[in-house]
Design a protein around this motif. Sequence first.
Motif, PDB file in Angstrom:
ATOM      1  N   VAL A  68      57.219   5.037  38.301  1.00 45.04           N
ATOM      2  CA  VAL A  68      56.054   4.823  39.308  1.00 45.04           C
ATOM      3  C   VAL A  68      56.312   3.668  40.220  1.00 45.04           C
ATOM      4  CG1 VAL A  68      53.552   3.972  39.313  1.00 45.04           C
ATOM      5  CG2 VAL A  68      54.190   5.078  37.127  1.00 45.04           C
ATOM      6  N   VAL A  69      56.043   4.312  41.748  1.00 43.15           N
ATOM      7  CA  VAL A  69      56.408   3.574  42.557  1.00 43.15           C
ATOM      8  C   VAL A  69      54.879   2.837  43.261  1.00 43.15           C
ATOM      9  CG1 VAL A  69      57.282   3.424  44.980  1.00 43.15           C
ATOM     10  CG2 VAL A  69      58.376   5.038  43.400  1.00 43.15           C
ATOM     11  N   LEU A  70      54.945   1.621  43.488  1.00 44.23           N
ATOM     12  CA  LEU A  70      53.763   0.752  43.434  1.00 44.23           C
ATOM     13  C   LEU A  70      53.831   0.149  44.962  1.00 44.23           C
ATOM     14  CD1 LEU A  70      52.987  -0.981  40.139  1.00 44.23           C
ATOM     15  CD2 LEU A  70      51.947   1.186  40.984  1.00 44.23           C
ATOM     16  N   LYS A  71      52.570   0.252  45.677  1.00 42.50           N
ATOM     17  CA  LYS A  71      52.366  -0.552  46.884  1.00 42.50           C
ATOM     18  C   LYS A  71      51.946  -2.016  46.574  1.00 42.50           C
ATOM     19  CE  LYS A  71      52.615  -0.883  51.602  1.00 42.50           C
ATOM     20  NZ  LYS A  71      53.961  -0.769  52.233  1.00 42.50           N
ATOM     21  N   ILE A  72      52.638  -2.944  46.487  1.00 39.79           N
ATOM     22  CA  ILE A  72      52.461  -4.492  46.489  1.00 39.79           C
ATOM     23  C   ILE A  72      52.900  -5.284  47.249  1.00 39.79           C
ATOM     24  CG2 ILE A  72      52.166  -6.170  44.550  1.00 39.79           C
ATOM     25  CD1 ILE A  72      52.923  -4.315  42.305  1.00 39.79           C
ATOM     26  N   ASP A  99      61.145  -4.111  45.922  1.00 39.44           N
ATOM     27  CA  ASP A  99      61.755  -4.208  47.107  1.00 39.44           C
ATOM     28  C   ASP A  99      60.875  -5.087  48.229  1.00 39.44           C
ATOM     29  OD1 ASP A  99      62.646  -3.444  49.636  1.00 39.44           O
ATOM     30  OD2 ASP A  99      63.137  -1.295  49.106  1.00 39.44           O
ATOM     31  N   ILE A 100      61.302  -6.212  48.464  1.00 36.34           N
ATOM     32  CA  ILE A 100      60.479  -7.122  49.338  1.00 36.34           C
ATOM     33  C   ILE A 100      60.272  -6.357  50.820  1.00 36.34           C
ATOM     34  CG2 ILE A 100      60.362  -9.361  50.346  1.00 36.34           C
ATOM     35  CD1 ILE A 100      61.766 -10.387  47.952  1.00 36.34           C
ATOM     36  N   GLU A 101      61.298  -5.843  51.081  1.00 38.54           N
ATOM     37  CA  GLU A 101      61.286  -5.569  52.573  1.00 38.54           C
ATOM     38  C   GLU A 101      60.333  -4.394  52.849  1.00 38.54           C
ATOM     39  OE1 GLU A 101      65.256  -4.231  53.883  1.00 38.54           O
ATOM     40  OE2 GLU A 101      65.814  -6.332  53.941  1.00 38.54           O
ATOM     41  N   LYS A 102      60.212  -3.550  51.794  1.00 38.60           N
ATOM     42  CA  LYS A 102      59.105  -2.412  51.909  1.00 38.60           C
ATOM     43  C   LYS A 102      57.868  -2.548  51.057  1.00 38.60           C
ATOM     44  CE  LYS A 102      62.890   1.236  51.969  1.00 38.60           C
ATOM     45  NZ  LYS A 102      63.633   2.470  51.301  1.00 38.60           N
ATOM     46  N   ASN A 103      57.668  -3.830  50.374  1.00 37.78           N
ATOM     47  CA  ASN A 103      56.655  -3.908  49.559  1.00 37.78           C
ATOM     48  C   ASN A 103      56.420  -2.973  48.745  1.00 37.78           C
ATOM     49  OD1 ASN A 103      55.640  -6.735  50.632  1.00 37.78           O
ATOM     50  ND2 ASN A 103      55.477  -5.443  52.982  1.00 37.78           N
ATOM     51  N   MET A 104      57.394  -2.636  48.019  1.00 39.24           N
ATOM     52  CA  MET A 104      57.240  -1.610  46.815  1.00 39.24           C
ATOM     53  C   MET A 104      57.932  -2.081  45.643  1.00 39.24           C
ATOM     54  SD  MET A 104      56.037   1.204  48.265  1.00 39.24           S
ATOM     55  CE  MET A 104      55.923   2.243  49.691  1.00 39.24           C
ATOM     56  N   ILE A 145      49.361   2.846  43.540  1.00 36.56           N
ATOM     57  CA  ILE A 145      50.268   4.000  43.312  1.00 36.56           C
ATOM     58  C   ILE A 145      50.592   4.725  44.505  1.00 36.56           C
ATOM     59  CG2 ILE A 145      50.712   6.072  41.629  1.00 36.56           C
ATOM     60  CD1 ILE A 145      48.849   5.192  39.955  1.00 36.56           C
ATOM     61  N   VAL A 146      51.837   4.900  44.720  1.00 37.14           N
ATOM     62  CA  VAL A 146      52.480   5.755  45.760  1.00 37.14           C
ATOM     63  C   VAL A 146      52.986   7.123  45.408  1.00 37.14           C
ATOM     64  CG1 VAL A 146      54.040   5.720  47.736  1.00 37.14           C
ATOM     65  CG2 VAL A 146      52.804   3.686  47.314  1.00 37.14           C
ATOM     66  N   LYS A 147      53.647   6.979  44.264  1.00 41.28           N
ATOM     67  CA  LYS A 147      54.561   8.138  43.804  1.00 41.28           C
ATOM     68  C   LYS A 147      54.632   7.994  42.258  1.00 41.28           C
ATOM     69  CE  LYS A 147      58.948   8.651  44.639  1.00 41.28           C
ATOM     70  NZ  LYS A 147      60.045   8.944  45.451  1.00 41.28           N
ATOM     71  N   GLN A 148      54.545   9.201  41.580  1.00 46.37           N
ATOM     72  CA  GLN A 148      54.827   9.104  40.142  1.00 46.37           C
ATOM     73  C   GLN A 148      55.787  10.237  39.860  1.00 46.37           C
ATOM     74  OE1 GLN A 148      51.471   9.542  37.636  1.00 46.37           O
ATOM     75  NE2 GLN A 148      50.048   8.686  39.139  1.00 46.37           N
ATOM     76  N   ILE A 149      56.777  10.010  39.106  1.00 45.04           N
ATOM     77  CA  ILE A 149      57.738  10.958  38.501  1.00 45.04           C
ATOM     78  C   ILE A 149      57.736  10.978  36.935  1.00 45.04           C
ATOM     79  CG2 ILE A 149      60.230  11.874  38.640  1.00 45.04           C
ATOM     80  CD1 ILE A 149      60.432  10.122  41.151  1.00 45.04           C
ATOM     81  N   ILE A 150      57.286  12.228  36.484  1.00 47.06           N
ATOM     82  CA  ILE A 150      57.462  12.161  34.870  1.00 47.06           C
ATOM     83  C   ILE A 150      58.697  13.048  34.521  1.00 47.06           C
ATOM     84  CG2 ILE A 150      56.100  13.067  32.976  1.00 47.06           C
ATOM     85  CD1 ILE A 150      53.663  13.012  34.661  1.00 47.06           C
ATOM     86  N   ASN A 151      59.575  12.304  33.820  1.00 45.60           N
ATOM     87  CA  ASN A 151      60.659  12.721  33.439  1.00 45.60           C
ATOM     88  C   ASN A 151      60.714  13.396  32.109  1.00 45.60           C
ATOM     89  OD1 ASN A 151      62.222  11.825  35.700  1.00 45.60           O
ATOM     90  ND2 ASN A 151      62.435   9.738  34.825  1.00 45.60           N
TER      91      ASN A 151
END
Length: 220
Positions: free
Chosen positions: A110-114, A141-146, A172-178
């Motif tokens: 899960v990619v989160l915007k924080i 990722d501090i630069e992207k706030n992710m 939530i920006v993106k979800q990838i279910i493996n």
Amino acid sequence: MEQNHACEEENEENKNINPEGIIILGVYIHCEGCGNEVVRSIRGYEGVEEIDIDAKNNKVIVKGTKADPAKVAERLRKKSGKHVELISPQPRKELNHVEIKKPEPKVIEVVLKIYLHCEGCAKEVKHCIHKMEGVRSVVPDIEKNMVTVKGSMDPQKLVEFINKRSGKHAEIVKQIINESDNNNIINLQLQGRRDPPDQQLLLYAPQLFSDDNPNSCALL
């Protein structure tokens, strides 16, 4: 005599549970404070004699001939809130027992915007997320706030957990279910959901000359 016999049975049982007296647990150790928290969680627990932290390999080595591996792992899981994997020794399989395989939990990325305003803020958020059951790794990722989170947790509950525990707004920006057979990718745009473009219809050779096709070729 009865008391001695009971002690002998108990010792024999402990030998069968953990004959080598060494328990290896898989725990994500991201800093010195995290390692200290792990030690505090199981120090003095029944049968635990010595605790070694291998932060480089994300392992905790527990020594104690009377320590029950499953109970130590569960103790650490409850006290620290971390994902704990019992690497060694593996649980014994009882004879005449039909083993029912449980389905492997789906690993979700899960990619989160924080909003992360500094390194300290990123560490605080990372530490907070690791306390949720099922979380395996957290990469800010501090630069992207992710913040990218991997584990078997529910994404929506993860967002609620972060909002409640850290006081920060997570989205939530993106979800990838493996999965074992395929990967399902769900992209949620911050501005709103976009529907995929309409698929173009493919016309095969027999259809090109069909009377129902207004764009068909005319033979003169």
